[in-house]
Design a protein around this motif. Structure first.
Motif, PDB file in Angstrom:
ATOM      1  N   GLY A 178       0.818  -1.213   0.000  1.00 45.43           N
ATOM      2  CA  GLY A 178       0.000   0.000   0.000  1.00 45.43           C
ATOM      3  C   GLY A 178       0.849   1.260   0.000  1.00 45.43           C
ATOM      4  N   ARG A 179       2.176   1.113   0.123  1.00 44.30           N
ATOM      5  CA  ARG A 179       3.070   2.283   0.107  1.00 44.30           C
ATOM      6  C   ARG A 179       3.855   2.268  -1.202  1.00 44.30           C
ATOM      7  N   GLU A 180       4.068   3.461  -1.741  1.00 46.54           N
ATOM      8  CA  GLU A 180       4.734   3.595  -3.057  1.00 46.54           C
ATOM      9  C   GLU A 180       6.103   2.898  -3.088  1.00 46.54           C
ATOM     10  N   ILE A 181       6.810   2.983  -1.994  1.00 52.39           N
ATOM     11  CA  ILE A 181       8.200   2.484  -2.008  1.00 52.39           C
ATOM     12  C   ILE A 181       8.293   0.986  -2.256  1.00 52.39           C
ATOM     13  N   GLN A 182       7.225   0.274  -1.968  1.00 55.48           N
ATOM     14  CA  GLN A 182       7.265  -1.178  -2.169  1.00 55.48           C
ATOM     15  C   GLN A 182       7.545  -1.516  -3.632  1.00 55.48           C
ATOM     16  N   GLU A 183       6.825  -0.843  -4.536  1.00 55.53           N
ATOM     17  CA  GLU A 183       7.015  -1.124  -5.966  1.00 55.53           C
ATOM     18  C   GLU A 183       8.438  -0.775  -6.380  1.00 55.53           C
ATOM     19  N   GLN A 184       8.918   0.383  -5.866  1.00 54.80           N
ATOM     20  CA  GLN A 184      10.247   0.828  -6.258  1.00 54.80           C
ATOM     21  C   GLN A 184      11.324  -0.190  -5.864  1.00 54.80           C
ATOM     22  N   ILE A 185      11.196  -0.715  -4.656  1.00 58.09           N
ATOM     23  CA  ILE A 185      12.200  -1.690  -4.191  1.00 58.09           C
ATOM     24  C   ILE A 185      12.166  -2.949  -5.063  1.00 58.09           C
ATOM     25  N   TYR A 186      10.963  -3.416  -5.367  1.00 59.05           N
ATOM     26  CA  TYR A 186      10.864  -4.617  -6.216  1.00 59.05           C
ATOM     27  C   TYR A 186      11.444  -4.340  -7.607  1.00 59.05           C
ATOM     28  N   LEU A 187      11.125  -3.160  -8.144  1.00 63.03           N
ATOM     29  CA  LEU A 187      11.641  -2.842  -9.489  1.00 63.03           C
ATOM     30  C   LEU A 187      13.167  -2.762  -9.472  1.00 63.03           C
ATOM     31  N   ASP A 188      13.715  -2.198  -8.396  1.00 60.77           N
ATOM     32  CA  ASP A 188      15.184  -2.134  -8.288  1.00 60.77           C
ATOM     33  C   ASP A 188      15.786  -3.532  -8.264  1.00 60.77           C
ATOM     34  N   MET A 189      15.102  -4.399  -7.525  1.00 63.57           N
ATOM     35  CA  MET A 189      15.601  -5.784  -7.422  1.00 63.57           C
ATOM     36  C   MET A 189      15.525  -6.478  -8.783  1.00 63.57           C
ATOM     37  N   VAL A 190      14.441  -6.198  -9.505  1.00 60.18           N
ATOM     38  CA  VAL A 190      14.291  -6.765 -10.858  1.00 60.18           C
ATOM     39  C   VAL A 190      15.465  -6.291 -11.723  1.00 60.18           C
ATOM     40  N   GLU A 191      15.745  -5.000 -11.649  1.00 59.35           N
ATOM     41  CA  GLU A 191      16.837  -4.424 -12.445  1.00 59.35           C
ATOM     42  C   GLU A 191      18.170  -5.063 -12.103  1.00 59.35           C
ATOM     43  N   GLU A 192      18.412  -5.177 -10.798  1.00 60.26           N
ATOM     44  CA  GLU A 192      19.679  -5.784 -10.347  1.00 60.26           C
ATOM     45  C   GLU A 192      19.806  -7.211 -10.863  1.00 60.26           C
ATOM     46  N   SER A 193      18.702  -7.950 -10.766  1.00 60.74           N
ATOM     47  CA  SER A 193      18.738  -9.357 -11.201  1.00 60.74           C
ATOM     48  C   SER A 193      19.000  -9.430 -12.703  1.00 60.74           C
ATOM     49  N   ARG A 194      18.264  -8.581 -13.462  1.00 55.08           N
ATOM     50  CA  ARG A 194      18.416  -8.595 -14.933  1.00 55.08           C
ATOM     51  C   ARG A 194      19.851  -8.297 -15.313  1.00 55.08           C
ATOM     52  N   LYS A 195      20.373  -7.275 -14.632  1.00 54.29           N
ATOM     53  CA  LYS A 195      21.734  -6.844 -14.953  1.00 54.29           C
ATOM     54  C   LYS A 195      22.715  -7.992 -14.718  1.00 54.29           C
ATOM     55  N   LYS A 196      22.559  -8.621 -13.583  1.00 55.48           N
ATOM     56  CA  LYS A 196      23.469  -9.724 -13.256  1.00 55.48           C
ATOM     57  C   LYS A 196      23.340 -10.857 -14.281  1.00 55.48           C
ATOM     58  N   ILE A 197      22.093 -11.127 -14.660  1.00 54.33           N
ATOM     59  CA  ILE A 197      21.878 -12.214 -15.623  1.00 54.33           C
ATOM     60  C   ILE A 197      22.485 -11.835 -16.975  1.00 54.33           C
ATOM     61  N   MET A 198      22.220 -10.566 -17.436  1.00 52.80           N
ATOM     62  CA  MET A 198      22.734 -10.093 -18.726  1.00 52.80           C
ATOM     63  C   MET A 198      24.253 -10.125 -18.755  1.00 52.80           C
TER      64      MET A 198
END
Ligand code: SF4
Ligand code: SF4
Lengths: 352, 403
Positions: free
Chosen positions: B232-252
């Motif tokens: 219910g707080r905006e920051i939750q989405e941001q943290i998940y998106l950051d984690m997605v980015e980090e994971s993608r980057k590592k995989i790439m």
């Protein structure tokens, strides 16, 4: 009401036996095994409450032939898993998980009533005849009457010495719950006669009086240990003691399912539903009502519902000066000698 | 003492985040911040359970939510000996060691006045009986009301209505305690925000299907369990998106991942320090998913906020008969290409432990190596590094034999 269709087992006192009776079955509170075996440990888990383990072991070792069906409830974490394991490992004719709410407010009552309707529908189908309104009303009357007799006997336990030994009354209650219907009804009437006319005031108290409080117990060991010391047990606030008989279902209610839900979720509640403060209040009321000198709190090992309440209850009872002893048990009293020694010391302390 | 720990933890993590901004660090900063907020005198404090209560409801008010279980049980990660000393306090007044350490520690912390005050205590009837019991016991100490959100065993029209009505009533109670007026639009907005975050989390859960997955997995599991505190707080989405980015980057980038074996983790991950991560790293074992970290909840209908939150609760794999849990486990096995399943077993966690044999039977049928790893979440006295090592090494040996 249809002819008897056989025996329907149930485990928790939140199951309205009236519905089982109305469906034509005889309600039988399931005791489980008399001795503990390791059968359940492998399929359930060693750290489950011994009542659950004993039920499961009994069914695995001896089969479910004794019953024509079983009613489970969402009583506790253990009971939920018992249902899972039962379905997986023990073939049965009829299984039903009754959704007994963990709250007891009006929302919970309305929800419970809806679940009781579903239960009535399902058990009616299992019995081959739909439960009718008059069937249910008749069963409600019948069950009220049987419980009323037990209540009457308990209410006469305010005298000392008791006319009916605590162990005798408790065993009679067990017989009733275990569906040993006619004999138990005869014994209740006989005991009622014996007790009739007794002075119900607490005056003339002669013996040390001890109240037992806790959850489920299927044998009178603790009662006998207390009585062997010369003390008496006027009241047992247990699922298989007074609590089971204190319910009065409204016979005139327009919706019998609502009446049942109100009565079964209403007070007196066990530690599963009640807050510890509520349990404490009931205990201290009974201490006054039955003029007891001390309280023995019991809990089955690994019963979280009860174990979490114990420190709170000990503290409150100590604060108000009520002597109290906590005794954990394993349902079959394997360590009876140790428990007996502690009870003897407790009674001695009360006597001095 | 807890407040001091969280203050130090937050400032340490903020420094670490400045040097190396990572989503998992940000998540822990948020956790510490939320806990610290509950110590503020000007805040209405609502005790609750971050992982089993629909937190969107609290996000719709200006209150400080506080999870007494998690708050107390991060202590063993700092100092497992101090945690035992605190549990001893609860045991001295009669809390049996047969009771879950999670609650013995929480009660001990409360006895020592480490917790912030409570204005209202909310819990839910699942996962375990102990949760709402402890809530009621602690509420009595504060002279406040404890409400347990009763979650039935099955999903039906009646059960959804029952839970939704309880949530409506809880809203009324929060209004009464805080003096704030409930705003239905704000709740809808919180659910909308939460839906976005859950979509982002779904991407993360999908990335975990990639082999080799670049994380050992525990931070991702924590993301879901702790992450719900931010629902219910905006920051939750941001943290998940950051984690997605980090994971993608590592995989790439093809960062070398030590992954030889992919396992599913059942039940909880111990909070006290253990040898588990070390052994997994050494042997190339990746926890790719936890049963509670799976994206099982779906999107919530913003137009029916109470019913949606009710459904979120009812869909938890730990609610209901074992079939619901087994269904989730089987789906993870199908989706995540696993080599084995580890069931962590805190012996007092009866609902979880008593399902071990049933789950084991299903794993046997599916021919998946299955380990029941006994230990304890927080109590050092019930954990043996030698036994843990022996069990894990044997299990890894079994997985190796199948490669
Ligand atoms: S004694 Fe306790 S643990 Fe056992 S079935 Fe009853 S409530 Fe459950
Ligand atoms: S580990 Fe199990 S028993 Fe302990 S708090 Fe968690 S759910 Fe409850």
């Amino acid at each position: 009401m249809p002819e008897s269709k056989g025996r329907m087992g149930y485990f928790c006192s939140l199951v309205p036996t009236e519905i089982i009776i109305a469906a034509g079955f005889k309600p039988v509170w399931v005791k489980g095994k008399a001795e503990m075996t390791a059968t359940a440990d492998a399929r359930l888990y060693p750290n489950m409450c011994p009542y659950i383990k004993s039920l499961f072991a009994d069914a695995v070792e001896d089969g479910e032939a004794e019953f024509d069906g079983l009613v489970f409830t969402r009583s506790c974490d253990g009971a939920r898993r018992l249902y899972d394991a039962w379905k997986a490992y023990i073939p049965s004719k009829f299984h039903y998980m009754l959704e007994a709410p963990k709250n007891a407010d009006d929302l919970a009552v309305t929800y419970y009533a809806s679940q009781l309707r579903d239960f009535a529908d399902r058990i009616g189908k299992a019995s081959g005849s739909e439960i009718t309104g008059p069937d249910l009303k008749k069963a409600i009357k019948e069950a009220n009457k049987a419980r009323g007799k037990m209540r009457d006997l308990y209410s006469r336990q305010k005298v000392s010495p008791l006319l009916v030994a605590g162990s005798e009354l408790f065993s009679l209650g067990l017989e009733l719950l275990h569906g040993d219907g006619d004999d138990a009804a005869d014994s209740t009437s006989a005991l009622q006669k014996k007790a009739a006319g007794s002075d119900v005031s607490a005056k003339g108290r002669k013996k040390i009086r001890i109240m037992i409080c806790g959850n489920v117990m299927s044998r009178p060991d603790i009662f006998q240990m207390i009585e062997d010391t010369g003390a008496e047990v006027p009241v047992a606030d247990l699922c298989t003691g007074l609590r089971s008989f204190e319910r009065i279902v409204d016979e005139k209610g327009s919706d019998p399912f609502m009446s049942l839900a109100q009565a079964y979720l209403g007070a007196p509640r066990c530690s599963r539903t009640a807050a510890p403060a509520e349990t404490y209040n009931r205990i201290s009321d009974n201490v006054m009502r039955y003029a007891v000198n001390g309280v023995i709190l019991t809990a089955l090992k690994f019963c979280d519902q009860q174990l979490y309440d114990i420190p709170y209850l000990l503290k409150r009872l100590n604060e108000d000066g009520t002597p109290v002893l906590f005794v954990e048990n394993d349902y079959v009293f394997t360590d009876r000698d140790r428990i007996k020694t502690r009870i003897e010391a407790f009674v001695e302390m009360l006597a001095s | 003492m807890l407040k001091k720990y969280y203050t130090e933890m937050k400032s340490g993590l903020e420094t670490a985040y400045q040097q190396k901004p990572r989503a998992s660090i940000q998540m822990t900063i948020q956790l510490a911040s939320i806990f610290l907020e509950a110590y503020r005198a000007d805040k209405n404090v609502i005790w609750t359970s971050f992982y089993s209560f629909p937190m969107e409801l609290l996000a719709a008010f200006d209150v400080a939510p506080f999870d007494f279980e998690i708050a107390a049980n991060l202590l063993p990660t700092f100092n497992a000996d101090v945690a035992v000393e605190i549990m001893n306090k609860a045991e001295e007044v009669g809390y049996s060691t047969d009771i879950c350490s999670y609650h013995r520690l929480a009660v001990g912390c409360d006895m020592l006045d480490y917790m912030p005050r409570a204005d209202l205590l909310l819990s839910s009837s699942y996962f375990c009986d102990g949760k709402s019991k402890t809530n009621k016991i602690l509420a009595d100490r504060y002279g406040r009301e404890a409400i347990s959100l009763d979650i039935p065993n099955k999903i039906s029209r009646e059960s959804v209505d029952y839970v939704a009505d309880q949530l409506r009533r809880i809203v009324g109670k929060i209004e009464e305690v805080t003096g704030q007026k409930f705003n239905l639009e704000r709740l809808r907005e919180c659910i909308h925000v939460s839906n976005r975050a859950r979509r982002a989390y779904g991407q993360l859960a999908d990335l975990q299907k990639v082999s080799p997955y670049p994380y050992i997995g525990v931070p991702v599991i924590n993301m879901s369990i702790f992450g719900n505190m931010l629902a219910g707080r905006e920051i939750q989405e941001q943290i998940y998106l950051d984690m997605v980015e980090e994971s993608r980057k590592k995989i790439m980038e093809g960062k070398p991942a030590p992954e030889k074996y992919r396992v599913l983790w059942l039940a909880w991950f111990p909070v006290q320090p253990t040898v588990i991560n070390q052994i997994f790293r050494k042997n190339g074992v990746t926890i790719v998913m936890g049963e509670l970290a799976r994206n099982y909840w779906g999107q919530m209908d913003e137009s029916l906020p109470f019913e949606s939150l009710a459904l979120w609760s009812l869909r938890n794999p730990y609610v209901g008969a074992i079939e619901q849990r087994l269904k989730g486990i089987n789906e993870i096995i199908d989706e995540y290409n696993l080599d084995g399943v580890v069931h962590f077993s805190t012996d007092a966690c009866r609902h979880s432990c008593a399902a071990q044999k049933l789950i084991g039977d299903v794993m046997k049928e599916r021919d998946i190596p299955y380990l029941v790893l006994d230990g304890d979440m927080s109590d050092k006295r019930k954990y043996s590094p030698e036994r843990t090592e022996m069990l894990l090494e044997n299990f890894i040996g079994i997985m190796a034999g199948r490669k």
